[in-house]
Write a protein that holds these residues in place. Sequence first.
Motif, PDB file in Angstrom:
ATOM      1  N   THR A 171     -19.212  70.472 -65.104  1.00 49.34           N
ATOM      2  CA  THR A 171     -17.952  71.189 -64.897  1.00 49.34           C
ATOM      3  C   THR A 171     -18.027  72.614 -65.433  1.00 49.34           C
ATOM      4  OG1 THR A 171     -16.728  69.099 -65.071  1.00 49.34           O
ATOM      5  CG2 THR A 171     -15.469  71.136 -65.353  1.00 49.34           C
ATOM      6  N   LEU A 172     -18.672  72.791 -66.567  1.00 50.30           N
ATOM      7  CA  LEU A 172     -18.842  74.125 -67.138  1.00 50.30           C
ATOM      8  C   LEU A 172     -19.549  75.047 -66.136  1.00 50.30           C
ATOM      9  CD1 LEU A 172     -18.773  76.135 -69.498  1.00 50.30           C
ATOM     10  CD2 LEU A 172     -20.883  75.089 -70.346  1.00 50.30           C
ATOM     11  N   PHE A 173     -20.566  74.516 -65.491  1.00 51.32           N
ATOM     12  CA  PHE A 173     -21.290  75.294 -64.483  1.00 51.32           C
ATOM     13  C   PHE A 173     -20.376  75.640 -63.308  1.00 51.32           C
ATOM     14  CE2 PHE A 173     -23.836  75.205 -60.532  1.00 51.32           C
ATOM     15  CZ  PHE A 173     -24.638  76.318 -60.763  1.00 51.32           C
ATOM     16  N   LEU A 174     -19.569  74.671 -62.843  1.00 51.40           N
ATOM     17  CA  LEU A 174     -18.659  74.915 -61.724  1.00 51.40           C
ATOM     18  C   LEU A 174     -17.606  75.955 -62.078  1.00 51.40           C
ATOM     19  CD1 LEU A 174     -18.064  71.270 -60.394  1.00 51.40           C
ATOM     20  CD2 LEU A 174     -19.678  72.990 -59.552  1.00 51.40           C
ATOM     21  N   VAL A 175     -17.092  75.871 -63.295  1.00 51.32           N
ATOM     22  CA  VAL A 175     -16.092  76.836 -63.741  1.00 51.32           C
ATOM     23  C   VAL A 175     -16.658  78.246 -63.722  1.00 51.32           C
ATOM     24  CG1 VAL A 175     -14.777  77.629 -65.755  1.00 51.32           C
ATOM     25  CG2 VAL A 175     -14.731  75.212 -65.100  1.00 51.32           C
ATOM     26  N   MET A 176     -17.879  78.385 -64.207  1.00 47.52           N
ATOM     27  CA  MET A 176     -18.482  79.713 -64.310  1.00 47.52           C
ATOM     28  C   MET A 176     -18.728  80.355 -62.949  1.00 47.52           C
ATOM     29  SD  MET A 176     -21.104  79.039 -67.508  1.00 47.52           S
ATOM     30  CE  MET A 176     -21.676  80.733 -67.590  1.00 47.52           C
ATOM     31  N   ILE A 177     -18.997  79.538 -61.920  1.00 43.50           N
ATOM     32  CA  ILE A 177     -19.309  80.125 -60.617  1.00 43.50           C
ATOM     33  C   ILE A 177     -18.125  80.114 -59.647  1.00 43.50           C
ATOM     34  CG2 ILE A 177     -21.763  79.568 -60.812  1.00 43.50           C
ATOM     35  CD1 ILE A 177     -21.316  77.235 -58.888  1.00 43.50           C
ATOM     36  N   TRP A 178     -17.147  79.235 -59.853  1.00 46.05           N
ATOM     37  CA  TRP A 178     -16.071  79.084 -58.874  1.00 46.05           C
ATOM     38  C   TRP A 178     -14.711  79.607 -59.332  1.00 46.05           C
ATOM     39  CZ3 TRP A 178     -17.154  73.424 -56.826  1.00 46.05           C
ATOM     40  CH2 TRP A 178     -18.243  73.476 -55.936  1.00 46.05           C
TER      41      TRP A 178
END
Length: 404
Positions: free
Chosen positions: A169-176
């Motif tokens: 989720t952290l990765f998704l937050v950073m890109i989306w």
Amino acid sequence: MKKSLIALASGAFALGAAEFVMMGILPQSAHAMQVSIPEAGHFISAYAIGVCVGTLILVFGRRVPPKRLIVIFMILIIIGNLLSAASVNAPMLILARFVAGLPHGAFFGTATLIAKSVADPGKEAKAVSLMITGQTVANMLGVPAGTLLAQYLSWRMTFAALSAWAVLTLFLVMIWVPDIAAIKDAGIAGQFRFLRRRGPWLILGAVFLGNAGVFCWWSYVSPWLVTVGGYPAEIVPLLMMLAGFGMVVGGLAGGTLTDKWRHAGTAALGQAISGIGLLLVFLVPGSMLSTGLFTFWVAFGLFFISSPQQILMVEAGKGGGELIGGAAVQVAFNLGNAVGSIVGGATLAARNDYHLPALAGVPFAVAAVVLLIVYSWRHETHTDALQRMRQIHSAEIGSTPEQA
């Protein structure tokens, strides 16, 4: 569904699963920590305390852009669940659960603001409900999956899996999730200025009382299904999935209606649905069919109210208190859960009848409906709520209720 909302819903899933999965893995964790089941209840209450204390993150992080706040919250979720998985004794697990609970209320307050910002005009409540859907899906799928993982592998694996989910989720937050401006800096005291008005307290009172009413009964729904419904204990996880499905449907229905009608009126309707469900739980003798139906019914009402109440408090906090307003809903929610569990347990202790906790919850639900009706009557009477209902596709759909 916008990618930014998917990322936020993923975070809501992680928090929803972390909050409620402990109830399903309590026996295993109690055994591992060498404490009794009642003592293991502190693992649940520690999370709730963390939710309340975590609101302070927003007080001191008021100048931080919302996306960066979400990143910080996801890191706390990772740390809290990793510590839970690695706990070697009860005090360490209590501390870990406290850390895991810190970002909960703050996350939903911040995510509500972001969801409103990225929503299409007139679809703000729907966007918020989509974000909250992550929490309801966690109850439908995440909690049963975590319980099964604990039963067949290890309860520690459950928390490790939640940490892994939070990393994704952290990765998704950073890109989306887009960068949006931080809220107006009104100072520490200014963030709470909106609480000088009566309107926000009516909303928070309704959140607290409504959840206290539902959790008088919901805290003991598993033994109720077995004792009153006649279900084998092995079937209860499937019924909890049914309840989770009710939460998903209720949350989406509430968000859709909120965009078309009065926000407090929608919340009052949801509270009434739950209250009627509690009354029926008490009045109907109980069968497999009726208990399954009522489990879905009350769960539907419980999350029907989520998006309108989040929106109401964010709007009430305009001018610097938006994040505190959104987080306050989660604080009131958790306090209501705790009080409801105590009241319901007291009724069972006085008389071992699993219909009685539902009856104890009815007055709480009625009081919540009254508070929301009063709010709607005083603060939404002169809005264009009815026009929005009739002219859904007009430009007026983007208008919002008068701020209380």
